[in-house]
Scaffold this active site. Sequence first.
Site, short mmCIF file in Angstrom:
data_model
loop_
_atom_site.label_atom_id
_atom_site.label_comp_id
_atom_site.label_asym_id
_atom_site.label_seq_id
_atom_site.Cartn_x
_atom_site.Cartn_y
_atom_site.Cartn_z
N SER A 448 -5.86 -2.22 -11.68
CA SER A 448 -5.30 -1.94 -10.93
C SER A 448 -3.78 -2.09 -9.99
CB SER A 448 -5.57 -3.46 -10.10
OG SER A 448 -4.79 -4.92 -10.29
N LYS A 491 -3.44 -10.06 -2.55
CA LYS A 491 -2.04 -9.43 -2.87
C LYS A 491 -1.11 -9.04 -2.34
CE LYS A 491 -5.20 -6.95 -6.51
NZ LYS A 491 -5.34 -5.49 -7.03
#
Length: 593
Positions: A448, A491
């Site tokens: 990611s 996140k």
Amino acid sequence: MNSSNQLLNWRDLRPELNIKSDINLLETTKDTDFFDLQPHAGAAIERFLKNDNSTLLLLKSEQHGQYAPLLENFIRINQPNELAIKGVKYDLKQADSFSFPEVSVEPAKSKMDNFAAKKQVATALYCDQSQLFGCIRVNSSSHDIMLSAGLVHQLNGGVLILSASNLLERFDLWHRLKQILTTKQFDWYSLNPLKIMPCDIPSYPVELKIILLANRAELATLDELDEDILQIADYAEIESYFSMENCEKQIKWASFVQQYARQNGFPAIKESGLTALYQYLARQSEDRHLINISPLKLKSILSGVVACNKNYNQSNSLSAVDFLRYFDSLSQQQGFLRECAYNEILKEQIYVATQGEIVGQINGLSVIEYAGSPASFGEPSRISCIVQFGEGEIIDVERKNELAGNIHGKGIMIAELCLANILELPSQLPFSASIVFEQSYSEIDGDSASLASFCVLVSALANLPLPQSIAVTGAIDQFGLVHSVGGVNEKIEGFFTICERRGLTGHQGVIIPTTVLNQLSLSETVVSAVKNGKFSIWTVDDVFQACQILFKRPLLSDDKNTEETSISTLINHRVQHRAEPKIRLFERLFFKR
């Protein structure tokens, strides 16, 4: 390219139930049962019950204890109410000093006969031989015998629900059950293989259906131990998630929740409460269209909401306020490690900049999980890159020091190859670069951070500053397309929390892949900040859009755009500038006049 095209509206940040406000779910004419949300499993069970040749159904489920009662109830509804008289009656003639005991058998004529079928369906998730197959009891003093019926006898013509985990612990039980299912005959054996039975006992026909609850691992083990099991059994799955793609399915789910609450003594739930519950479940599943429908989980949430509501009254309906109060309290009681991590950043024990611009430094986003803790949280990670004279090597410091996994290493390599492919760079650059996750002291993995790594590498090569007020997450391929990542809600909220506690400026935000839109189910605090223009969330499809947002200039040269020099032009000029001294040195050494 206008970056505002990728800017998300606050309405896109949370899913909403598409239910008309005038629908009174409590007054629905037909209650929604759990198996109404399981059309495939329900149809398979109905076919299994109607098919006389099917005797075994492998039903994949994760938590046997919570599904067994629901399965029992479903079978009772779909089986005939009148239980046929099946089985036998055993007559015993006890032994005396001149003879052995004798046992005779005749077909059962009444349900009161000792081995007549007594039940339509029953569950035995934990059982032994005597519970399943009955036993022969011998009086220690008189030596009289007594036959005790087991579940196999009591359920003659019915359905027995078992757990695979119990059979795997005592696999001899399965071998005998398999014989009964195959031969449709019950034969008596001594429970102790070292002792013979006190007398011969006639066998008799048994019609039995078994539903075996098993998870994936248990099914795999069963298949290894008995290669025939998948051939002789029907197969179906209890799905852990329910699709919420359209209004009809959303209403069905809402009706199920209302019915479950009513049956288990919880108050009714308002539409706003259903929406809050849906948003919470969508956040956990990371998919707005698939939410967890575990009855155990639903009971845990409703119990927590009621316990958290000090003014609880059975006559009151649960609203969004009640659910959010519980979710907030749950987050706080599980948030000690999260707060410790954020305090380290705020006190600059771990340095993460959220203002200004720096060349070769970017904020990536990661999800932190601790063993033994049920909660995970998002945390920004400072990723840096420096470029020096060299032979074109890109050094992943984490991977080289064995602090990163293979997937992380793959992501960094893809970022390097993607840049070389898009910019058509020479096979060997006159630069070497090093990419570091600063102040990272434990192993990391995942791809990611590959979009952030690409952008920080571009920044270092082009000598262009990156805004520290924008954090980035996303996985890329060699062609520059940005793909989905997990934990996007955590996140975003992790970076937002740091920015909020330092003070929102209106310039802070995050860049995420467009493909994660269905994962978004953000907190009210983040939604309000976006709504008021204090925080921004951009979605991107490729690295070109990401670079336009971060650098305010295109990645590649475009005849239509002459306002800003492209990033590729800046990098190529720098590459040529660094390469020229080498060429002049080569000419002086080999072409002297």
